[in-house]
Design a protein around this motif. Structure first.
Motif, mmCIF file in Angstrom:
data_model
loop_
_atom_site.group_PDB
_atom_site.id
_atom_site.type_symbol
_atom_site.label_atom_id
_atom_site.label_comp_id
_atom_site.label_asym_id
_atom_site.label_seq_id
_atom_site.Cartn_x
_atom_site.Cartn_y
_atom_site.Cartn_z
ATOM 1 N N THR A 124 -8.034 21.473 12.834
ATOM 2 C CA THR A 124 -8.345 21.516 11.412
ATOM 3 C C THR A 124 -7.085 21.928 10.671
ATOM 4 N N TYR A 136 -7.499 23.368 7.718
ATOM 5 C CA TYR A 136 -7.941 24.431 6.821
ATOM 6 C C TYR A 136 -7.129 25.705 7.055
ATOM 7 N N TYR A 194 -10.767 29.895 6.143
ATOM 8 C CA TYR A 194 -11.662 28.750 5.967
ATOM 9 C C TYR A 194 -11.771 27.892 7.219
ATOM 10 N N ASN A 195 -10.880 28.080 8.175
ATOM 11 C CA ASN A 195 -10.913 27.329 9.425
ATOM 12 C C ASN A 195 -11.942 27.873 10.418
ATOM 13 N N SER A 209 -17.640 21.031 8.180
ATOM 14 C CA SER A 209 -16.497 21.198 7.280
ATOM 15 C C SER A 209 -16.843 22.333 6.333
ATOM 16 N N GLN A 210 -15.936 22.663 5.463
ATOM 17 C CA GLN A 210 -16.310 23.457 4.304
ATOM 18 C C GLN A 210 -17.073 22.514 3.358
ATOM 19 N N TYR A 230 -13.742 21.946 -3.011
ATOM 20 C CA TYR A 230 -14.605 22.776 -2.184
ATOM 21 C C TYR A 230 -15.262 23.773 -3.146
ATOM 22 N N TYR A 275 -3.704 21.084 0.856
ATOM 23 C CA TYR A 275 -4.659 22.004 0.248
ATOM 24 C C TYR A 275 -3.976 22.913 -0.761
ATOM 25 N N ARG A 286 -2.826 19.202 5.868
ATOM 26 C CA ARG A 286 -4.180 18.648 5.868
ATOM 27 C C ARG A 286 -4.283 17.620 6.990
#
Length: 155
Positions: free
Chosen positions: A15, A17, A21-22, A56-57, A129, A141, A153
């Motif tokens: 990921t 993220y 957030y990951n 995902s988020q 998000y 991001y 990303r």
């Protein structure tokens, strides 16, 4: 032959993220199907969500349509309308540009498996998000104030 050998396609949980957030997606294992098929206009992934994992988020895309088909197990769709159980055979669609943040959460005690396909202008896509301080664009991001996260990303 058009039938794919899933075992021959690499599986990962990478990921892009940034932390923290990951963390909810660490139990998401996926295989990118398009590179193995030579498809260039449609992207698709075969996804396994371990118990407790998120797909995902919660997010939405400006320029990408998404279509998800649940293959096995059960997950909870969380979007702007609330929560809904998703079971084998269920199909979910998110048109590009509709600001409906969505993701799946595996709240069961066993894996769930789905295939998600997407199409659109990947080179210009962006989105948001709604639950966290993050947006995305082709460069990666950023926080909602525009400052960039130090991460790449992985579309």
């Amino acid at each position: 032959m058009p039938k794919l050998d899933l075992d021959a396609i690499p599986q990962t949980n990478l990921t892009g993220y940034p932390p923290p957030y990951n963390e909810p997606v660490q139990g998401r294992m996926y295989r990118r199907l398009a590179p193995a098929t030579g498809m260039t206009h449609l992207r698709a992934s075969h996804v396994v969500l371990k118990p407790g994992a998120w797909s995902s988020q919660r997010h939405w895309h400006r320029l990408i349509d998404e279509l998800l088909v649940m293959v096995s197990g059960e997950a909870v769709l969380v979007d702007d309308a609330g929560e809904q159980a998703i079971r084998p055979g269920d199909v979910i669609a998110w048109p590009a540009g509709v600001e409906n943040g969505h993701h799946l959460q595996n709240r069961s005690d066993s894996d769930c498996v789905f295939v998600v396909a997407s199409a659109g202008d990947y080179d210009a896509d962006g989105g948001e998000y709604p639950d966290i301080d993050m947006v995305f664009d082709p460069d990666g991001y950023a926080r909602k104030d525009g400052t960039r996260y130090e991460t790449d990303r992985i579309p």
